[in-house]
Design an enzyme around this catalytic site. Structure first.
Site, PDB file in Angstrom:
ATOM      1  N   ALA A  46       3.918   0.846  -8.431  1.00 49.09           N
ATOM      2  CA  ALA A  46       3.220   2.110  -8.152  1.00 49.09           C
ATOM      3  C   ALA A  46       3.909   2.738  -6.956  1.00 49.09           C
ATOM      4  CB  ALA A  46       1.747   1.872  -7.866  1.00 49.09           C
ATOM      5  N   GLU A  47       4.203   4.031  -7.045  1.00 50.51           N
ATOM      6  CA  GLU A  47       5.099   4.656  -6.071  1.00 50.51           C
ATOM      7  C   GLU A  47       4.505   4.780  -4.680  1.00 50.51           C
ATOM      8  OE1 GLU A  47       3.927   6.133  -8.807  1.00 50.51           O
ATOM      9  OE2 GLU A  47       3.523   8.269  -8.497  1.00 50.51           O
ATOM     10  N   ASN A  48       3.206   4.536  -4.537  1.00 48.76           N
ATOM     11  CA  ASN A  48       2.644   4.562  -3.184  1.00 48.76           C
ATOM     12  C   ASN A  48       2.956   3.302  -2.391  1.00 48.76           C
ATOM     13  OD1 ASN A  48       0.766   3.424  -5.135  1.00 48.76           O
ATOM     14  ND2 ASN A  48      -0.542   3.064  -3.372  1.00 48.76           N
TER      15      ASN A  48
END
Lengths: 220, 229, 220, 229
Positions: A46-48
């Site tokens: 997940a890009e966070n």
């Protein structure tokens, strides 16, 4: 409608291979993992800032410092890792993802993608979409084949502002699976009840037939 | 002038005095996680205006941690917003369309990397992200290794407001799990960095291997107030 | 000779301020910290990946995973930090060091520095020198005023291959302290036993006198 | 083809088979610390030649951990060396001057950043480091923000040999203290990465907050042999 989304997700899942590292956009893509075959395990980024995303956290699992990019509290599998946004997009940009799966407004036969902006509508921010499609080895678009007004979303040339040029590798819709080949889009499989002609009729660009083998059938 | 000190603990008043008209300010956090809500409150309480704010997203949900920052925008105190993800703020479009706010949209990874480039003294970097899109307009194109790239420039700031789970008085800080996001790269990218921590511990208590932000990137440390999450 | 090195180190130390973050090259620079005034504490970075370098490790303090850039086993102060080479040179390049202190073969009045390569001699690698001098806020050169053959090392223009252009801020030698100013090099202080004329005689470029105040005396 | 697997433990033979003529290979470590000495031995034992080696430094001290890697150079199996610090190898000059070895000298920080650029998909970056020196020769100069910069290009490799203190079978690894150096950035910068660890532990045993190299950057894990330090 929900059935269509699950149908698309099941067919996206069939494209993934054991060991793939993937990123899932919001919507249909998040349904994908529930349809993975038993012998296919994937690692979700997940890009966070997390890799090894597990299912949504419930009850005592909830840790408010652990979210995915959709701000949902999630679990993380053993062997997972946390990192900052510079590293996260390094992973994404640096081709360390085998696939990114995301929705689209339009795709064209050159692999161009439009999924971030409809002029006149709410001012959009691209979020991580432009980075994800520029970096992942495979860009799998999961969407309905036509708009709610029945207009083609798969075109000779996107008319909406682009997210990226020439990046889409595969399109999975409620009607067909298309792969980008040298000449344009190739019809890999069609949905039960569709014919090659019926798919062509709702597509805004030529569809090529596979050079070898024949058009397959999508998973029910 | 060096940033090494064994006591960076600061008062609310000292923080508020750092806010000045015309500043460019980096705001850490990704959605509610890792967002320095106390510092957003202090920024809102200050009189600073004509600001440039830089953040990943900035919700205007009145029940959310970002609300005081979004109010600074609503009140017309922000000249320009540099942002990646706007959909958490339903008000931006009307401010933008009525030309009360300049908005620079930046792909999320490019935003992170531009901040890192400023932090780490690079003059810019080449990327294919955004190439051929509306967001490439006005950007220099560089041909290298047989390919066209956008030249993206460093994004430096006057102030950075960042958040940590724990910090010591030297400013060393740990950002747990997915709270790292933009905090670790924003801290070194500003002339002056204010760090808010949920917990403040004595120097030497944080294991060096777990530190995400070293004290040399931090000028002031404050204790988080209870704020909206 | 050793006295000369310590004399230079003591005078370099007098230029540092409490709270400075610094990097020390090999040789004279490493002697600096022993001459810091009691009210001046500095934080030392080593480019191989540590900040908060303490004294050399002895006996049970020795941890073979903790070295400085000279490969010496060191101690680390409480509040120290370890990082990789990309972060390390980010700290260096990004002006997070208040000063880098290093030796030189030649310096010129434009602030150009030559300290890495004597053509015809052993093939050199620049190591971290080019990065350090490009990034630090102050570049303090600590060296003897002339070569062992008595030739000036401070020149109108370096004749050896450069390490960097226009970066040197201060030069501390056994004869003088010079600061780079708009017009060229300014004579800040001279060693006991030297005169302005004697320093000028062993310097290969004009030396300006301070616009305000007078030339000081170096610390014995 | 994905790099996610729960068992990456490999044999010496499997490692040696990965070495092929003509490869570009990244070698981790800074002096003896964090240097993958077992993998240097295996590289030396392989028959691979016409190699490009990339490393910070490479000592030819027969009592040192780098010795097998330096022997690969001495034996004429290296076409080009990309290196920052040469003074630990007294033999390089004669090999270089007799034109048996090409050497590209790279400032240490530029070396690290070029490797990171390859790892993280950037087309290059702008820096003032080396500007106006011999090492700027042949490099493109880019004018940005009113200043001249060198354009430095990514340094990608076929193989990376890296070292960790502890690793799990997924390839997640912890590099203690100053052993991180080039290991953490080389791991993601090659098509295939082999990691040697002093200790191998079950998956889940390494605290996520301490992991320096995630498994997605690693293809094979081997147990360190007793080697020279």
């Amino acid at each position: 409608m929900s059935d269509v989304r699950h149908f698309i997700a099941r067919n996206v899942a069939s494209l993934l291979r054991n060991g793939d590292v993937i990123n899932l956009g919001v919507g249909i893509p998040t349904l994908t993992t529930q349809y993975l075959p038993d012998d296919v395990e994937v690692l979700i980024q997940a890009e966070n800032g997390v890799i090894g995303c597990g299912p949504e956290a419930v009850g005592e699992q909830i840790d408010r410092d652990i979210i995915d990019a959709g701000a949902k509290c999630i679990t993380v599998i053993p062997g997972g890792w946390f990192f900052d946004s510079a590293v996260s997009f390094g992973i994404i940009r640096g081709a360390h993802l085998d696939a990114t799966i995301l929705g689209a407004l339009q795709v064209d036969e050159k692999g161009n993608l439009a999924n971030w902006y409809v002029p006149g509508k709410l001012l959009p921010g691209p979020g991580g979409a432009m980075d994800l499609v520029a970096g992942a080895r495979q860009v799998i678009v999961a969407m309905e084949h036509v708009t709610k007004y029945g207009e083609p979303k798969i075109l000779s040339e996107c008319t909406l502002p682009l997210t990226a040029i020439g990046v889409v590798t595969t399109i999975v819709t409620d009607a067909a699976i298309l792969k980008r080949a040298e000449l344009g889009l190739e019809l890999v499989a069609i949905a039960p009840g569709e014919t090659i002609e019926s798919v062509r009729a709702k597509t805004g660009c030529p569809l090529h037939l596979p050079k070898e083998g024949q058009v397959g059938e999508m998973l029910q | 002038m060096g940033k090494f000190s064994r006591d960076k603990l600061a008062s609310k008043q000292a923080v508020i005095e750092k806010f000045q008209d015309g500043q460019t300010i980096l705001l850490g956090g990704f959605n509610r996680v890792g967002a320095p809500g106390t510092l957003f409150k202090y920024l809102h309480e200050s009189a600073a205006r004509d600001l440039t704010l830089v953040c990943n997203n900035c919700s205007n949900d009145p029940a959310g941690i970002w609300y005081p920052a979004s109010q600074v925008i609503s009140e017309g105190r922000v000249r320009q917003l540099k942002i990646s993800f706007t959909r958490t703020n339903t008000e931006l479009i009307s401010l933008y369309e009525s030309r009360k706010l300049e908005v620079e949209l930046i792909p999320q990874g490019t935003l992170a990397e531009r901040i890192r480039a400023a932090a780490y003294g690079l003059g810019g970097f080449l990327t294919t992200v955004g190439y051929g899109t509306l967001l490439a307009e006005g950007k220099q194109i560089i041909h290298a290794n047989g390919k066209d790239y956008l030249l993206e420039l460093p994004l430096h700031a006057d102030l950075a407001l960042v958040k940590a789970t724990k910090a010591d008085l030297m400013g060393n800080a740990v950002c747990r799990a997915t709270t790292k996001n933009f905090n670790t790269i924003m801290a070194p990218a500003a002339d002056f960095t204010i760090l808010e921590a949920d917990q403040i511990v004595p120097v030497g208590e944080l294991p060096p291997e777990e530190i995400d932000i070293p004290g040399i990137f931090v000028d002031m440390v404050i204790q988080s107030e209870e704020v909206l999450k």
